[in-house]
Design an enzyme around this catalytic site. Structure first.
Site, mmCIF file in Angstrom:
data_model
loop_
_atom_site.group_PDB
_atom_site.id
_atom_site.type_symbol
_atom_site.label_atom_id
_atom_site.label_comp_id
_atom_site.label_asym_id
_atom_site.label_seq_id
_atom_site.Cartn_x
_atom_site.Cartn_y
_atom_site.Cartn_z
ATOM 1 N N GLY A 50 21.178 28.456 18.700
ATOM 2 C CA GLY A 50 20.164 28.915 17.747
ATOM 3 C C GLY A 50 20.548 30.226 17.081
ATOM 4 N N ARG B 132 25.039 23.003 18.067
ATOM 5 C CA ARG B 132 24.788 22.939 19.506
ATOM 6 C C ARG B 132 25.739 21.982 20.229
ATOM 7 N NH1 ARG B 132 20.538 25.865 21.168
ATOM 8 N NH2 ARG B 132 18.791 26.219 19.741
ATOM 9 N N ASP C 227 23.302 31.527 27.242
ATOM 10 C CA ASP C 227 23.841 31.314 28.591
ATOM 11 C C ASP C 227 24.685 30.049 28.685
ATOM 12 O OD1 ASP C 227 21.489 29.919 28.139
ATOM 13 O OD2 ASP C 227 20.705 30.142 30.143
ATOM 14 N N ASP C 228 24.210 28.949 28.080
ATOM 15 C CA ASP C 228 24.979 27.706 28.170
ATOM 16 C C ASP C 228 26.304 27.804 27.414
ATOM 17 O OD1 ASP C 228 23.210 26.255 29.779
ATOM 18 O OD2 ASP C 228 21.968 25.718 28.070
ATOM 19 N N LYS D 14 24.256 36.236 22.873
ATOM 20 C CA LYS D 14 23.324 36.014 21.763
ATOM 21 C C LYS D 14 22.147 35.178 22.213
ATOM 22 C CE LYS D 14 22.801 32.380 20.421
ATOM 23 N NZ LYS D 14 22.597 30.961 20.118
ATOM 24 N N THR D 15 20.977 35.455 21.846
ATOM 25 C CA THR D 15 19.790 34.592 21.857
ATOM 26 C C THR D 15 18.545 35.450 21.682
ATOM 27 O OG1 THR D 15 18.414 32.979 22.983
ATOM 28 C CG2 THR D 15 19.590 34.460 24.444
ATOM 29 N N ASP E 93 15.856 34.642 22.708
ATOM 30 C CA ASP E 93 15.023 34.418 23.903
ATOM 31 C C ASP E 93 15.073 35.581 24.892
ATOM 32 O OD1 ASP E 93 14.774 32.018 22.651
ATOM 33 O OD2 ASP E 93 15.785 30.831 24.182
ATOM 34 N N LYS F 75 -14.243 35.785 13.346
ATOM 35 C CA LYS F 75 -14.769 34.420 13.512
ATOM 36 C C LYS F 75 -13.761 33.446 14.089
ATOM 37 C CE LYS F 75 -13.853 33.130 8.704
ATOM 38 N NZ LYS F 75 -14.370 32.615 7.471
ATOM 39 N N GLY G 193 11.100 31.074 22.673
ATOM 40 C CA GLY G 193 11.694 31.734 23.833
ATOM 41 C C GLY G 193 12.150 30.746 24.880
ATOM 42 N N GLU H 272 10.701 31.767 12.137
ATOM 43 C CA GLU H 272 10.456 32.899 11.217
ATOM 44 C C GLU H 272 11.257 34.136 11.602
ATOM 45 O OE1 GLU H 272 8.289 31.080 12.769
ATOM 46 O OE2 GLU H 272 6.677 30.445 11.452
ATOM 47 N N ARG I 91 14.218 34.178 13.561
ATOM 48 C CA ARG I 91 15.607 34.015 14.022
ATOM 49 C C ARG I 91 16.660 34.462 13.018
ATOM 50 N NH1 ARG I 91 16.600 28.379 16.980
ATOM 51 N NH2 ARG I 91 16.828 27.742 14.818
#
Ligand code: FBP
Length: 548
Positions: free
Chosen positions: A79, A143, A173-174, A200-201, A203, A240, A249, A423, A425
């Protein structure tokens, strides 16, 4: 020539701040031998050539590590996360500082570009066009999971053809686990090709003692916190609506927690706490409904609820269901795909154990279907597709209806739903991410020059001014343990979840009861790129609290 906004033009001129040590020649200082975080014997056996290497720190030196031109390939994996272009810019500047004839190749659309031999040379014109910009569009991302020997060998063909000495894989991580598998394979087969990872991420779940944070987390949280603050102000004005906001995440709740610390919502669910307390979905719903009812008593029929994207996987009963679905679909995916759409629910129910079949049967049609959608290439449920914000608000509404009939609740409940993920990333990186990413990329060039492989680029001490940041490399095997994936035990980098004993969660948990009933919203406003350092250069509250 791309059309550009005024901010884009102004940001082109921004010079990322870097650690003092990276401003001239460096030497690599080795620390002690390292070990994996768990399952040492298994990891050692699987990574005989890259296990146990020392942590490396770069310090200022009188002469460079090398003065020979180097050719490097870079891959963006998974991502998008704000700052990826600056990693590439830092890497480019690093290898060009070593020698003007150094070359950088970008493999296109993620790891698949390496296997399919799709690449482009990244020249200074291209790099300059993307400095300090968000997105991964310079070379694209994907990916594809690099895990088969055939993929490694296909990659090696193009690596040899281009004369590439090192690959830099920018991923979560992957992807960094796969980078390490690749490093081990290229080392074992004597190719001499080095592989370096970059954390990177958005999350925020790729972190540990040495990796303070993954890049992109800072910017993404600031973007979401701005939007949450705007919604809070709207909701405090109109009085209201109850806003149910799901935040990206994947598994970990770091983004939700950071946004809560920045904006003080009425409710923020933390998945890790749900799991630790063994909470059922009904308990979560009751808790929300009670707060809605109490606020209604004070005339406040409005509020905000933050929901981490991965919540469902942490509700114990759902966790068991998803684990069984993962295993079952890993082995019967082809068969499942032949089942007609309207018969799929029955097929799944017929193949689950009794307890899981009962839960699955009780789910609304949409959520049940979302749980069986294709896993991502790493075997993860695509939690971003599960509409937990709607599931929760519907269940809260039902409970309030019952309480109304019983005379326990007299308010009005009008929910609104939001999902903030994509929005944030590709936002223009905050100064923190612009500086951090550039330094990570530059550090990767130093690791290559130092002849390292199987390392992740690391920049530490980042709550201090950038001049005092510490650059170096961490052996990827040091972060690994064995976990069950696709029905098999695999070596993977251990995901960092929210620690319930950690300072960020504790800081949140001592304030949340008061945030629930009072309206104590904070409005962070948009990321500022120019101006006083206390407005523009702050790291996340999570990182600050963790470092305290
Ligand atoms: P990475 O871990 O690859 O950085 O991706 C993070 C993420 O944004 C998650 O938060 C989200 O669940 C997922 O990607 C969405 O994936 P996709 O972009 O494939 O829809």
């Amino acid at each position: 020539m791309m059309a550009k906004s005024a901010l884009q033009i102004a940001r082109e001129a921004y010079n990322p701040k870097v650690p003092t040590a990276l401003k001239g020649a460096v030497k690599a200082v080795d620390g002690a031998v390292t070990h994996s975080v768990a399952d040492r014997e298994d990891i050692k056996k699987l990574f005989p050539n890259t296990y146990g290497m020392p942590v490396v720190t770069f310090e200022a030196a009188n002469k460079p590590l090398t003065d020979a031109a180097i050719k490097v390939g870079v891959i963006l994996s998974g991502g998008q996360a704000p700052g990826g272009h600056n990693v590439i810019a830092g890497l480019f500047d690093g290898i060009k500082t070593i020698h003007a004839d150094s070359k950088l190749y970008g493999f296109l659309m993620g790891p698949g570009g390496l296997v399919d031999h799709k690449y482009k040379e990244l020249t200074v014109d291209i790099i300059d066009e993307y400095r300090n910009t968000g997105g991964f569009d310079m070379i694209g991302s994907g990916r594809t999971k690099l895990e088969q020997k055939e993929q490694f060998d296909k990659g090696l063909e193009i690596i040899k053809k281009l004369g590439i000495q090192a690959l830099v894989i920018v991923g979560g991580d992957d992807s960094n686990t796969n980078a390490c598998v690749l490093a081990e394979y290229y080392k074992a087969s004597g190719t001499g090709v080095q592989v370096i990872g970059c954390p990177k991420t958005i999350d925020g779940d790729l972190k540990n003692e040495q990796i303070e944070t993954s890049f992109g987390f800072d910017t993404a949280c600031k973007v979401y916190a701005e939007m949450i603050g705007n919604i809070e102000r709207d909701c405090n004005s109109a009085r209201k609506y109850w806003h149910f906001i799901k935040l990206m995440g994947r598994s970990a709740s770091h983004i939700a927690l950071e946004c809560a610390l920045q904006t003080h919502p009425n409710i923020c669910i933390i998945s890790e706490e749900v799991e630790a307390k063994n909470l059922t979905l009904d308990a979560i719903v009751t808790n929300i409904a009670e707060i809605v009812a109490k606020r209604a008593e004070a005339g406040n029929n409005f509020g905000t609820v933050l929901i981490p994207e991965g919540l469902i996987e942490f509700v114990p009963a759902f966790k068991h269901l998803i684990a069984e679905l993962n295993d079952y679909l890993a082995h019967h995916d082809a068969e499942f795909k032949t089942i007609a759409r309207d018969a799929q629910r029955g097929y799944i129910i017929g193949n689950l154990s009794a307890a899981n079949a009962e839960l699955y049967t009780s789910l609304p049609e949409g959520v049940a279907r979302q749980l069986t959608l294709d896993r991502d290439p790493h075997g993860n449920v695509q939690v971003s597709l599960i509409e937990t914000e709607k599931l929760l608000s519907e269940m809260v509404a039902r409970k309030l209806e019952v309480w109304k009939k019983e005379g326990k609740y007299k308010g009005k409940f009008a929910p609104q739903h939001h999902f903030f993920g994509y929005e944030g990333r590709c936002a223009a990186p905050s100064n923190y991410d612009a500086d951090y990413c550039y330094s990570l990329g530059y550090t990767a060039s130093c690791l290559i020059a130092a002849g390292k492989t199987g390392y992740m680029s690391s920049v530490r001490n980042t709550t201090a001014p950038a001049a005092q940041w510490v650059a170096g490399g961490i052996p990827v095997t040091m972060m690994m343990n064995m976990e069950r994936r696709h029905g098999e035990m695999k070596p993977v980098i251990r995901k960092a979840l929210v620690e319930l004993n950690g300072k960020p969660f504790k800081t949140f948990s001592i304030q949340r009861d008061s945030w629930a009933l009072t309206t104590d919203y904070v409005y962070p406003g948009p990321i500022q790129y120019f101006g006083p350092t206390e407005v523009c250069d702050q790291s996340t509250q999570t990182l600050k609290l963790e470092k305290e």
